[in-house]
Design a protein around this motif. Structure first.
Motif, PDB file in Angstrom:
ATOM      1  N   MET A  28      54.615  40.881  14.608  1.00  0.00           N
ATOM      2  CA  MET A  28      53.731  40.680  15.744  1.00  0.00           C
ATOM      3  C   MET A  28      52.308  40.473  15.241  1.00  0.00           C
ATOM      4  SD  MET A  28      53.007  43.076  19.090  1.00  0.00           S
ATOM      5  CE  MET A  28      54.724  43.095  19.604  1.00  0.00           C
ATOM      6  N   VAL A  29      51.721  39.323  15.560  1.00  0.00           N
ATOM      7  CA  VAL A  29      50.394  38.986  15.062  1.00  0.00           C
ATOM      8  C   VAL A  29      49.348  38.945  16.172  1.00  0.00           C
ATOM      9  CG1 VAL A  29      51.268  37.737  13.052  1.00  0.00           C
ATOM     10  CG2 VAL A  29      50.891  36.503  15.208  1.00  0.00           C
ATOM     11  N   LEU A  30      49.793  38.984  17.425  1.00  0.00           N
ATOM     12  CA  LEU A  30      48.844  39.031  18.538  1.00  0.00           C
ATOM     13  C   LEU A  30      49.514  39.724  19.712  1.00  0.00           C
ATOM     14  CD1 LEU A  30      46.090  38.197  19.786  1.00  0.00           C
ATOM     15  CD2 LEU A  30      47.226  36.127  20.619  1.00  0.00           C
ATOM     16  N   GLU A  31      48.787  40.652  20.300  1.00  0.00           N
ATOM     17  CA  GLU A  31      49.238  41.343  21.496  1.00  0.00           C
ATOM     18  C   GLU A  31      48.017  41.523  22.387  1.00  0.00           C
ATOM     19  OE1 GLU A  31      52.149  45.150  22.551  1.00  0.00           O
ATOM     20  OE2 GLU A  31      51.014  45.130  20.681  1.00  0.00           O
ATOM     21  N   HIS A  32      48.049  40.892  23.541  1.00  0.00           N
ATOM     22  CA  HIS A  32      46.903  40.925  24.452  1.00  0.00           C
ATOM     23  C   HIS A  32      47.386  41.255  25.856  1.00  0.00           C
ATOM     24  CE1 HIS A  32      43.338  39.687  26.727  1.00  0.00           C
ATOM     25  NE2 HIS A  32      44.173  39.051  27.518  1.00  0.00           N
ATOM     26  N   TYR A  33      46.643  42.124  26.546  1.00  0.00           N
ATOM     27  CA  TYR A  33      46.948  42.471  27.929  1.00  0.00           C
ATOM     28  C   TYR A  33      45.679  42.406  28.755  1.00  0.00           C
ATOM     29  CZ  TYR A  33      51.126  44.064  25.624  1.00  0.00           C
ATOM     30  OH  TYR A  33      52.255  44.093  24.851  1.00  0.00           O
ATOM     31  N   GLY A  34      45.808  41.805  29.929  1.00  0.00           N
ATOM     32  CA  GLY A  34      44.688  41.705  30.839  1.00  0.00           C
ATOM     33  C   GLY A  34      44.934  42.516  32.089  1.00  0.00           C
ATOM     34  N   SER A  35      44.267  42.126  33.162  1.00  0.00           N
ATOM     35  CA  SER A  35      44.435  42.788  34.449  1.00  0.00           C
ATOM     36  C   SER A  35      44.247  41.759  35.541  1.00  0.00           C
ATOM     37  CB  SER A  35      43.438  43.938  34.607  1.00  0.00           C
ATOM     38  OG  SER A  35      42.111  43.448  34.548  1.00  0.00           O
ATOM     39  N   GLY A  36      44.766  42.071  36.713  1.00  0.00           N
ATOM     40  CA  GLY A  36      44.616  41.162  37.833  1.00  0.00           C
ATOM     41  C   GLY A  36      45.659  41.423  38.895  1.00  0.00           C
ATOM     42  N   ASP A  37      45.535  40.747  40.017  1.00  0.00           N
ATOM     43  CA  ASP A  37      46.504  40.876  41.094  1.00  0.00           C
ATOM     44  C   ASP A  37      47.849  40.313  40.650  1.00  0.00           C
ATOM     45  OD1 ASP A  37      44.609  41.997  42.700  1.00  0.00           O
ATOM     46  OD2 ASP A  37      44.122  40.129  43.749  1.00  0.00           O
ATOM     47  N   ARG A  43      56.183  39.946  47.069  1.00  0.00           N
ATOM     48  CA  ARG A  43      55.651  41.248  47.477  1.00  0.00           C
ATOM     49  C   ARG A  43      54.403  41.561  46.660  1.00  0.00           C
ATOM     50  NH1 ARG A  43      56.529  46.468  45.515  1.00  0.00           N
ATOM     51  NH2 ARG A  43      58.120  45.662  44.091  1.00  0.00           N
ATOM     52  N   PRO A  44      53.241  41.703  47.292  1.00  0.00           N
ATOM     53  CA  PRO A  44      52.009  41.966  46.531  1.00  0.00           C
ATOM     54  C   PRO A  44      52.040  43.344  45.886  1.00  0.00           C
ATOM     55  CG  PRO A  44      51.587  42.077  48.893  1.00  0.00           C
ATOM     56  CD  PRO A  44      52.985  41.575  48.746  1.00  0.00           C
ATOM     57  N   LEU A  45      51.620  43.393  44.626  1.00  0.00           N
ATOM     58  CA  LEU A  45      51.536  44.654  43.890  1.00  0.00           C
ATOM     59  C   LEU A  45      50.110  45.153  43.777  1.00  0.00           C
ATOM     60  CD1 LEU A  45      53.998  43.817  40.965  1.00  0.00           C
ATOM     61  CD2 LEU A  45      54.495  45.048  43.084  1.00  0.00           C
ATOM     62  N   GLY A  46      49.160  44.339  44.234  1.00  0.00           N
ATOM     63  CA  GLY A  46      47.761  44.709  44.118  1.00  0.00           C
ATOM     64  C   GLY A  46      47.250  44.478  42.706  1.00  0.00           C
ATOM     65  N   ALA A  47      46.122  45.086  42.375  1.00  0.00           N
ATOM     66  CA  ALA A  47      45.540  44.945  41.043  1.00  0.00           C
ATOM     67  C   ALA A  47      46.342  45.761  40.036  1.00  0.00           C
ATOM     68  CB  ALA A  47      44.091  45.399  41.054  1.00  0.00           C
ATOM     69  N   VAL A  48      46.681  45.128  38.922  1.00  0.00           N
ATOM     70  CA  VAL A  48      47.508  45.766  37.892  1.00  0.00           C
ATOM     71  C   VAL A  48      46.788  45.676  36.555  1.00  0.00           C
ATOM     72  CG1 VAL A  48      49.707  45.713  36.663  1.00  0.00           C
ATOM     73  CG2 VAL A  48      49.633  45.145  39.112  1.00  0.00           C
ATOM     74  N   ASP A  49      46.749  46.774  35.826  1.00  0.00           N
ATOM     75  CA  ASP A  49      46.313  46.772  34.430  1.00  0.00           C
ATOM     76  C   ASP A  49      47.561  46.665  33.572  1.00  0.00           C
ATOM     77  OD1 ASP A  49      43.580  47.096  34.999  1.00  0.00           O
ATOM     78  OD2 ASP A  49      43.852  49.264  35.237  1.00  0.00           O
ATOM     79  N   PHE A  50      47.735  45.530  32.931  1.00  0.00           N
ATOM     80  CA  PHE A  50      48.970  45.264  32.203  1.00  0.00           C
ATOM     81  C   PHE A  50      48.948  45.907  30.822  1.00  0.00           C
ATOM     82  CE2 PHE A  50      48.406  41.933  35.310  1.00  0.00           C
ATOM     83  CZ  PHE A  50      49.643  41.931  35.945  1.00  0.00           C
ATOM     84  N   GLY A  51      50.122  46.289  30.356  1.00  0.00           N
ATOM     85  CA  GLY A  51      50.264  46.900  29.048  1.00  0.00           C
ATOM     86  C   GLY A  51      51.630  46.573  28.467  1.00  0.00           C
ATOM     87  N   PRO A  52      51.956  47.112  27.315  1.00  0.00           N
ATOM     88  CA  PRO A  52      53.205  46.745  26.628  1.00  0.00           C
ATOM     89  C   PRO A  52      54.474  47.167  27.352  1.00  0.00           C
ATOM     90  CG  PRO A  52      52.085  48.542  25.498  1.00  0.00           C
ATOM     91  CD  PRO A  52      51.131  48.028  26.516  1.00  0.00           C
ATOM     92  N   HIS A  53      54.352  48.077  28.330  1.00  0.00           N
ATOM     93  CA  HIS A  53      55.540  48.532  29.046  1.00  0.00           C
ATOM     94  C   HIS A  53      55.555  48.085  30.503  1.00  0.00           C
ATOM     95  CE1 HIS A  53      56.356  50.941  25.528  1.00  0.00           C
ATOM     96  NE2 HIS A  53      55.194  51.545  25.659  1.00  0.00           N
ATOM     97  N   THR A  54      54.580  47.262  30.897  1.00  0.00           N
ATOM     98  CA  THR A  54      54.497  46.815  32.283  1.00  0.00           C
ATOM     99  C   THR A  54      55.520  45.720  32.551  1.00  0.00           C
ATOM    100  OG1 THR A  54      52.107  47.243  32.238  1.00  0.00           O
ATOM    101  CG2 THR A  54      52.966  45.944  34.073  1.00  0.00           C
TER     102      THR A  54
END
Length: 324
Positions: A28-37, A43-54
């Motif tokens: 693994m040479v790049l792992e990036h997580y952002g956030s957003g709706d 079905r809306p989930l709202g704002a989510v902070d994404f991560g490796p287990h999301t």
């Protein structure tokens, strides 16, 4: 690669980007997580902070995963060969099998989305007028697909159809005696060490083979790495190598210049052939064997006509320049 990604994000070229995982030569040479709706189907989930287990909708990448599961079942002798008559797998519809035009259909026509039937998915997926949504709402999804009007000879042309994938899911469930999600969990995900996933179902309770899967982005990359390795993982042949070769053979042209295989796409990027899976909103799994490269992308640009721009920017501005 990280610096290139940061610059691309700062330039506003990857709107709606939720996650990127890049594996190069097994590392693994790049792992990036952002956030957003985000949404789960509609079905809306709202704002989510994404991560490796999301978990994230992979939408139509589900079709490509279904093809891997079909290949596992085929290796076990539990589903018909691609050359087999399609309607033989659905004997409860003798009226449809009696139609000479429909009797010509084979499993391969479903694998290549060349059933020759009327199917309209260009309508947004929040509308019941969309054929896939109508199928998910139908009391009998398989009849809904198989009785669509025939508009051209089967095998003539690729025409995007979640219904074709649903038929493959039906063959898997009937042949294995397990639901699609159960068999996939036992024979594909568990051997890869993927413990957490969701597989959404329609109103009939049947897991959607067209778009129902939710995976964490590193786990999607893990699937791609297994494909790159010829179906092997941890010294075990998870997917038969012969099936992977057949599955990834280019068969019919698609409108944007690539080729369609068996529920996977193929093309070329930076001069190197790739195979991949794509889903609504900018979901992407790209495998470039010659570069030892796997890229998994999750994004939230659902139903956006320009949704392809974000994954393309990640590949063309960040990943390919960093490894070539």
């Amino acid at each position: 690669m990280r610096e290139r990604l940061d610059e691309t994000i700062a330039a506003g070229l990857v709107e709606g980007l939720h996650a990127v995982v890049v594996i190069h030569s097994g590392q693994m040479v790049l792992e990036h997580y952002g956030s957003g709706d985000d949404y789960s189907w509609n079905r809306p989930l709202g704002a989510v902070d994404f991560g490796p287990h999301t978990l994230h909708d992979v939408r139509s990448v589900t079709k490509s995963i279904t093809a891997l599961v079909y290949g596992i079942a085929l290796g076990d002798g539990l589903v018909p060969e691609p050359s087999a008559p399609l309607l033989a797998g659905f004997p409860e519809y003798p009226d449809l099998a009696a139609d000479p035009e429909r009797a010509r259909l084979t499993v391969e026509h479903a694998l290549t989305m060349s059933l020759g039937m009327e199917w309209k998915e260009e309508i947004p997926y929040n509308s019941p007028a969309n054929a896939e949504i109508a199928m998910e709402l139908a009391p009998d999804r398989y009849r809904f697909v198989l009785e669509r009007p025939i508009v051209e000879p089967p095998g003539t042309r690729y025409s995007y159809s979640g219904g074709a994938s649903a038929l493959l899911g039906g063959l898997i469930a009937r042949g294995t005696g397990r639901t699609l999600s159960e068999f996939a969990g036992e024979r594909l995900f568990a051997p890869l060490g993927i413990e957490s996933f969701e597989w959404m179902a329609g109103s009939d309770g049947v897991p959607s083979a067209a778009s129902g899967l939710r995976l964490a982005t590193p786990d999607l990359a893990r699937v791609g790495e297994m494909v790159r390795a010829g179906g092997e993982w941890g010294g075990r042949q998870v997917v038969p190598a012969a099936w992977l070769r057949a599955m990834l053979e280019p068969r019919l042209p698609v409108e944007w210049g690539g080729m369609y295989c068996y529920q996977w796409y193929s093309g070329a990027g930076a001069g190197h052939p790739w195979v991949g899976a794509m889903g609504n909103g900018g979901q992407r799994l790209t495998v470039v064997p010659a570069l030892g490269l796997v890229v998994a992308i999750a994004a939230g640009n659902y139903d956006d006509p320009e949704q392809w721009r974000t994954p393309d920017a990640v590949l063309e501005r960040v990943v390919f320049p960093s490894v070539i």
